[in-house]
Scaffold this active site. Sequence first.
Site, short mmCIF file in Angstrom:
data_model
loop_
_atom_site.label_atom_id
_atom_site.label_comp_id
_atom_site.label_asym_id
_atom_site.label_seq_id
_atom_site.Cartn_x
_atom_site.Cartn_y
_atom_site.Cartn_z
N PRO A 211 -2.76 9.57 1.96
CA PRO A 211 -2.70 10.42 0.77
C PRO A 211 -3.39 9.70 -0.39
O PRO A 211 -2.88 8.70 -0.91
CB PRO A 211 -1.19 10.59 0.52
CG PRO A 211 -0.56 9.40 1.16
CD PRO A 211 -1.45 8.96 2.28
N ASP A 389 -4.24 4.32 -1.73
CA ASP A 389 -3.23 4.94 -0.88
C ASP A 389 -1.94 5.06 -1.70
O ASP A 389 -1.28 4.06 -2.00
CB ASP A 389 -3.01 4.07 0.36
CG ASP A 389 -2.12 4.73 1.40
OD1 ASP A 389 -1.29 5.57 1.01
OD2 ASP A 389 -2.24 4.38 2.59
N HIS A 390 -1.57 6.29 -2.03
CA HIS A 390 -0.43 6.51 -2.92
C HIS A 390 0.91 6.21 -2.23
O HIS A 390 1.95 6.16 -2.89
CB HIS A 390 -0.44 7.96 -3.43
CG HIS A 390 0.21 8.12 -4.77
ND1 HIS A 390 0.93 7.12 -5.38
CD2 HIS A 390 0.26 9.19 -5.63
CE1 HIS A 390 1.39 7.55 -6.54
NE2 HIS A 390 1.00 8.81 -6.72
N ARG A 391 0.91 6.02 -0.92
CA ARG A 391 2.14 5.62 -0.23
C ARG A 391 2.57 4.22 -0.66
O ARG A 391 3.76 3.89 -0.64
CB ARG A 391 1.95 5.65 1.28
CG ARG A 391 1.70 7.03 1.88
CD ARG A 391 1.43 6.92 3.36
NE ARG A 391 0.26 6.09 3.64
CZ ARG A 391 -0.11 5.70 4.87
NH1 ARG A 391 0.60 6.07 5.92
NH2 ARG A 391 -1.19 4.97 5.03
N ILE A 393 0.68 2.35 -3.43
CA ILE A 393 0.26 2.01 -4.79
C ILE A 393 0.56 3.16 -5.74
O ILE A 393 0.23 4.32 -5.45
CB ILE A 393 -1.25 1.68 -4.81
CG1 ILE A 393 -1.54 0.46 -3.93
CG2 ILE A 393 -1.73 1.44 -6.23
CD1 ILE A 393 -2.99 0.29 -3.58
#
Length: 418
Positions: A211, A389-391, A393
Amino acid sequence: MELKLPELGDNVSAATVVGVLVKEGDRVAPGDPLLELETDKAVMEVPAEAGGVVRRVLVKVGDEVRPGQPFLELAEEAGEEAQAPEAPRAAPAPPKPLEAPSPAPKAPVAPLEEERRLIPAAPSVRRLARELGVDLQQVRGTGLAGRITAEDVRRAAGLLAPSELPPAALPAAQAPKLPDFSRWGPVRTEPMSGVRKATMRSMAQAWAQVPMVTHFDEADITELEGLRKRYAKRAEERGFRLTLTAFLLKALALTLRAFPKFNASIDPEKAEVIFKDYVHIGVAVDTPHGLLVPVIRNVDQKGVLRLAKELQEVSERARERKLAPEEMQGGTFSLSNLGGIGGTGFTPIVNWPEVAILGVSRSQTKPVWDPEKEAFQPRLVMPFSLTYDHRLIDGAEAARFCRHLAQLLEDPLGLALE
């Protein structure tokens, strides 16, 4: 002797034959090149593992081949060619033709094949496979760099239910069938190159796994560009160009050391973050064959001039298609610099299993307010974008990362001291 293709590198499951270097009747020695293969993003030679006379070539240019596939028949002695046709006449009895082919080749081939295919598995995993009666040659690794894990072995033995499969192993959704475009006008087709097919696979995997969010920022590189021009001649005298990318690599390495989360990877199966105590940065190189990403290793331990020299050398090898597969593996972060082409910004795709990538666009001279002089001054400003990667960061962390990077680029003396 039947020669089979060896393993071609981490996560390389197929290759295209781009050159057959021998023909029937040729005598070859161990180590002589037999084939040229295009594997994902590199061209490599397949050497002979034994000497003899080429009896038969089993592949041709354009064929797609896989590790373990027979590609050539080799006679150990020239005299064997004459004996080969007599083999059927020597066994005319009904039972013998069925029995002779079965045990004869299999006994010697199995150990040779075991040696030839380097199975990426730990000793404990090999022991588990022996206990469960699993042939590791038939197991596809889902671990880092294609390594076979204990879970892969248990899955092959039927001890894991389908619901326990990791997301990467689940079947992908089928793409819808294309319409017949020729109904509306003339069309033409051409096969994708190996580089383009590899890019298609890796980008689709990254888009499905990560994501992504992109953060945009800019840096005032007026002083840095002055420093680059000042030392450009010194670099040219040593045979290479001093580019902005070399300074970017150095600043990135220092920023990754300050923000180690951006230099990590996610293990979703174990719910763990893998922090890497090394900084290997992949640099996207535009070539006539497509986009290649060679990796510059231990960037944090090298000076700008050395990085500039290595960058030029690896870029030249990429354009000449002389990169070895291992030169494009092991990266912890990626850099894509489109400043030499143009554009004001773009959103690069994270190169999974990395968690971030930096995109750089063309620098422009802009009026920037100088509070000391109370006037606008012409400054060279470089736009850049960070996709992450928003998972792992969060947005605030990405903003701090970009500000830290910009401050290093805006203060070349500080960058040199670091």
